[in-house]
Design a protein around this motif. Structure first.
Motif, mmCIF file in Angstrom:
data_model
loop_
_atom_site.group_PDB
_atom_site.id
_atom_site.type_symbol
_atom_site.label_atom_id
_atom_site.label_comp_id
_atom_site.label_asym_id
_atom_site.label_seq_id
_atom_site.Cartn_x
_atom_site.Cartn_y
_atom_site.Cartn_z
ATOM 1 N N GLN A 172 11.106 12.775 -8.882
ATOM 2 C CA GLN A 172 9.832 13.013 -9.444
ATOM 3 C C GLN A 172 8.756 12.624 -8.286
ATOM 4 O OE1 GLN A 172 8.981 10.859 -13.133
ATOM 5 N NE2 GLN A 172 10.926 11.783 -14.163
ATOM 6 N N ASN A 173 8.999 13.444 -7.030
ATOM 7 C CA ASN A 173 8.212 13.523 -6.010
ATOM 8 C C ASN A 173 8.022 12.055 -5.395
ATOM 9 O OD1 ASN A 173 7.901 16.193 -6.280
ATOM 10 N ND2 ASN A 173 5.905 15.749 -7.361
ATOM 11 N N ASP A 174 8.832 10.974 -5.758
ATOM 12 C CA ASP A 174 8.860 9.878 -5.126
ATOM 13 C C ASP A 174 10.110 9.413 -4.590
ATOM 14 O OD1 ASP A 174 6.289 8.934 -6.232
ATOM 15 O OD2 ASP A 174 7.201 7.646 -7.549
ATOM 16 N N PHE A 175 10.341 8.758 -3.400
ATOM 17 C CA PHE A 175 11.307 8.442 -2.661
ATOM 18 C C PHE A 175 11.853 7.185 -2.802
ATOM 19 C CE2 PHE A 175 8.917 11.836 -0.848
ATOM 20 C CZ PHE A 175 9.910 12.908 -0.388
ATOM 21 N N PHE A 176 13.266 7.089 -2.795
ATOM 22 C CA PHE A 176 13.898 5.686 -3.239
ATOM 23 C C PHE A 176 15.020 5.426 -2.018
ATOM 24 C CE2 PHE A 176 12.174 7.051 -7.240
ATOM 25 C CZ PHE A 176 11.654 5.762 -7.717
ATOM 26 N N LYS A 230 13.894 0.199 -3.222
ATOM 27 C CA LYS A 230 12.696 0.619 -2.804
ATOM 28 C C LYS A 230 11.839 1.996 -3.060
ATOM 29 C CE LYS A 230 12.810 -2.662 1.048
ATOM 30 N NZ LYS A 230 13.084 -2.749 2.618
ATOM 31 N N GLN A 231 10.384 1.849 -3.615
ATOM 32 C CA GLN A 231 9.962 2.967 -4.139
ATOM 33 C C GLN A 231 8.944 3.656 -3.303
ATOM 34 O OE1 GLN A 231 7.668 2.757 -7.511
ATOM 35 N NE2 GLN A 231 7.854 4.852 -8.187
ATOM 36 N N LEU A 232 9.136 4.435 -2.557
ATOM 37 C CA LEU A 232 7.924 5.004 -1.300
ATOM 38 C C LEU A 232 7.377 6.201 -1.903
ATOM 39 C CD1 LEU A 232 10.326 4.847 1.689
ATOM 40 C CD2 LEU A 232 8.703 3.125 0.791
ATOM 41 N N LYS A 233 5.929 6.104 -2.194
ATOM 42 C CA LYS A 233 5.006 6.987 -2.885
ATOM 43 C C LYS A 233 4.237 7.859 -1.773
ATOM 44 C CE LYS A 233 3.097 6.089 -6.524
ATOM 45 N NZ LYS A 233 4.051 6.825 -7.453
ATOM 46 N N PRO A 234 4.528 9.114 -1.559
ATOM 47 C CA PRO A 234 3.419 9.693 -0.617
ATOM 48 C C PRO A 234 2.224 9.892 -0.992
ATOM 49 C CG PRO A 234 5.498 11.020 -1.102
ATOM 50 C CD PRO A 234 5.652 9.885 -2.064
ATOM 51 N N GLY A 256 0.637 -1.231 -0.078
ATOM 52 C CA GLY A 256 0.014 0.087 -0.200
ATOM 53 C C GLY A 256 0.746 1.234 -0.088
ATOM 54 N N VAL A 257 2.175 0.963 0.481
ATOM 55 C CA VAL A 257 2.948 2.368 0.546
ATOM 56 C C VAL A 257 4.056 2.271 -0.579
ATOM 57 C CG1 VAL A 257 2.326 2.536 2.883
ATOM 58 C CG2 VAL A 257 4.428 1.151 2.017
ATOM 59 N N GLY A 258 4.229 1.452 -1.344
ATOM 60 C CA GLY A 258 5.318 1.611 -2.440
ATOM 61 C C GLY A 258 5.670 0.201 -2.992
ATOM 62 N N VAL A 259 6.663 0.234 -3.728
ATOM 63 C CA VAL A 259 6.934 -0.993 -4.567
ATOM 64 C C VAL A 259 8.521 -1.528 -4.574
ATOM 65 C CG1 VAL A 259 6.656 -2.068 -6.829
ATOM 66 C CG2 VAL A 259 5.446 0.004 -6.286
ATOM 67 N N THR A 260 8.713 -2.710 -4.463
ATOM 68 C CA THR A 260 10.156 -3.081 -4.172
ATOM 69 C C THR A 260 10.732 -3.794 -5.505
ATOM 70 O OG1 THR A 260 9.648 -3.465 -1.780
ATOM 71 C CG2 THR A 260 11.942 -4.285 -2.569
ATOM 72 N N PHE A 261 11.813 -3.454 -6.061
ATOM 73 C CA PHE A 261 12.418 -3.958 -7.154
ATOM 74 C C PHE A 261 13.851 -4.609 -6.637
ATOM 75 C CE2 PHE A 261 9.787 -0.329 -8.202
ATOM 76 C CZ PHE A 261 8.850 -0.680 -9.133
ATOM 77 N N VAL A 262 14.313 -5.466 -7.651
ATOM 78 C CA VAL A 262 15.670 -5.960 -7.811
ATOM 79 C C VAL A 262 16.214 -5.057 -9.154
ATOM 80 C CG1 VAL A 262 17.396 -7.786 -8.284
ATOM 81 C CG2 VAL A 262 15.176 -8.202 -6.855
ATOM 82 N N ALA A 263 17.240 -4.484 -8.708
ATOM 83 C CA ALA A 263 18.136 -3.936 -9.829
ATOM 84 C C ALA A 263 19.499 -3.955 -9.868
ATOM 85 C CB ALA A 263 18.069 -2.185 -9.477
ATOM 86 N N GLN A 264 20.129 -3.590 -10.990
ATOM 87 C CA GLN A 264 21.457 -3.781 -11.317
ATOM 88 C C GLN A 264 22.288 -2.470 -10.957
ATOM 89 O OE1 GLN A 264 21.875 -5.238 -15.140
ATOM 90 N NE2 GLN A 264 22.119 -7.400 -14.388
#
Length: 536
Positions: A89-93, A44-48, A24-32
């Motif tokens: 872009q107004n998201d927190f990582f 982890k992308q956290l969206k206000p 409900g508060v964001g999305v988690t990814f695997v990245a290189q």
């Protein structure tokens, strides 16, 4: 920003490979990490909840603060290291170390109860790393099987996904500029009442770990547990009737999940200490009796010699030290209580020695009288007070010059906390006075706020708190209560004073150990008397 970041490169560095999870508060990814040999990491992308300037400003402040905390925790190898954090872009990582392994939801499976020994092993594993977290004064706030990873390389438990970071995404600011929390931080089945009401402590994480252990031991998810009329979990009836369990272990689990946090373990270290004392030779609970609920009766330890710390005085227990002097000592600065010593009363002293003892006592009493007289003639100098002013919250208050201060700014209140200096090396508790401002979401009278405050105190701290009395709160009318509580193994006494003005509640809370409460009380009363609101 679009949640589907797979295939995109963020910050010109992190190429998103796949999505790990969504909440409900964001999305988690695997990245290189393309600037570090394409090593894998977690993004982890956290969206206000809102893109308003005020919401983003508060979210940014919280995000930076929590990132700093996570960076410190990264010194422990059983907490993922924070590699980077940024806003885009107004998201927190957050960029964190990738832990190779599986979370405990793959091990704790419904219908497959664990053995007692395996459950104890799990408890110790979780509590060892939680103890490190608590040494940094951090509360996880979202302990559950899916946030506990079994690391492949050494099978150790790693804590992930701290709930405090979710604050960034669970608040909005309304048109009036008031902060509102829209989603409870944590997972309901593993959250105790004080956390649901926004007042978590170390003991809140202890509750969650206890529920996890009960879930493993019974093989039954916590959503299926029932609650007694006094709020306690009813879980022993879920145990396998064909298995015998050690009563000490079941009692430990009971204490971990008590409804009132004052009756719960105060920290991970205290639980670990009790787990280590489990004796393999302990008599097992008879199969026909283990379904009963253990009584909530504090134990009494009688120890010859030593001190309460060295001999393991536990929260919720009464410790009596029999040091051969005929006096029971209950710890630091405790009041002596007379104890009968049979060996001493059975032997009569020779008359000359008795006369000498009486003479010595007379001299001591005379000296005590002289000391008391000198104290009355030479009172301690008054505490020097300085002015603290908070223009943004619209108040000022006097405080002792020798005390330190720390600003507080979170979802629930804003203001300042003043801490007394430690008296000596043995003093481990800083008395404090918090001066906080609560923004009220609706118009509330002083009587209405008082009723709400008393209800909360009864639920979270002292069910026997009395009625609030009328007091002067600076130049305004206020209410005041005195009650007891518990903080990290210390029994404390609190005095809370409040007043309501327009859409704000002003609350001053004095917290001290019972044995030092009266010492600082005159100073605190001066602080309350000096309080005044100002135009901001």
């Amino acid at each position: 920003m679009d949640n589907n970041l797979v295939g995109q490169t963020i910050q010109g560095r992190y190429y998103v490979v796949k999505q790990l999870g969504r909440g409900g508060v964001g999305v988690t990814f695997v990245a290189q990490d393309q600037q570090c040999f394409d090593s894998l990491c977690v993004v982890k992308q956290l969206k206000p909840k809102s893109a308003s300037d005020k919401t983003l400003e508060i979210a940014r402040r919280l995000f930076n603060r929590e990132a700093e905390i996570m960076n410190r925790l990264g010194d422990c190898d059983r907490i993922p290291r924070l590699l980077a954090y940024f806003e885009h872009q107004n998201d927190f990582f957050l960029v964190q170390e990738l832990i190779e392994g599986q979370d405990l939801s793959n091990e704790i499976i419904a219908g497959q109860p664990w053995s007692e020994e395996k459950t104890i092993g799990l408890l110790k594993d979780i509590l060892e790393v939680l103890q490190v977290v608590q040494q940094y004064s951090v509360i996880h706030r979202d302990l559950k099987p899916s946030n506990l990873m079994r690391r492949d390389k050494d099978k150790k438990i790693v804590l992930i996904d701290f709930g405090s970071v979710k604050q960034v995404s669970t608040q909005i600011v309304d048109a009036a500029g008031e902060v509102k929390q829209t989603v409870a931080v944590g997972t309901k089945s593993y959250m105790p009442m004080e956390q649901m009401m926004g007042r978590p402590g170390f003991y809140s994480d202890i509750y969650a770990v206890g529920v996890i252990a009960i879930q493993a031991l019974t093989g039954i998810p916590p959503k299926r547990y029932t609650i007694s009329q006094d709020g306690e979990l009813i879980w022993r009836s879920l145990l396998d009737p064909n298995v015998s369990y050690r009563p000490q272990f079941l009692n430990i689990l009971d204490k971990m999940v008590r409804y009132r946090h004052q009756e719960r373990y105060s920290s991970a270290g205290v639980v670990l200490s009790d787990l280590k004392q489990l004796d393999d030779k302990t008599i097992l609970v008879p199969k026909k009796n283990h379904l009963s609920t253990s009584p909530k009766v504090p134990s009494t330890h009688i120890i010859s010699g030593g001190n309460p710390q060295a001999n393991g005085a536990k929260n919720g227990s009464t410790l009596i030290i029999n040091n051969g002097s005929g006096v029971a000592n209950n710890g630091k600065n405790s009041t002596p209580n007379q104890v009968t010593n049979n060996s001493q009363t059975a032997t009569k002293k020779p008359p000359l020695k008795l006369f000498g003892a009486i003479a010595a006592a007379a001299v001591a009493i005379g000296g005590l009288g002289f000391w008391l007289l000198s104290q009355s003639e030479n009172p301690e100098p008054e505490t020097n007070l300085s002015l603290y002013e908070n223009a943004s919250e619209g108040f000022r208050v006097d405080y002792p010059e020798a005390w330190s201060k720390q600003n507080r700014d979170d979802f629930f209140a804003t203001g300042v906390v003043f801490f007394s200096p430690l008296e000596d090396e043995s003093d481990q508790f800083k008395e404090r006075v918090s001066v906080l401002v609560e923004n009220l979401s609706e118009e509330v009278s002083l009587d209405g706020y008082t009723e709400r405050s008393i209800t909360e105190i009864k639920k979270l701290s002292d069910p026997y708190v009395g009625e609030a009395k009328f007091v002067n709160f600076g130049e305004d009318e206020g209410r005041q209560v005195v009650y007891t509580g518990e903080e990290n193994g210390n029994t404390v006494q609190k005095m809370q004073t409040w007043s309501v003005k327009e859409d704000k509640a002003y609350v001053i809370t004095y917290t001290a150990r019972i044995d030092s409460y009266n010492s600082y009380l005159p100073t605190v009363e001066k602080m309350i008397e000096s309080f005044e609101t100002i135009s901001n």
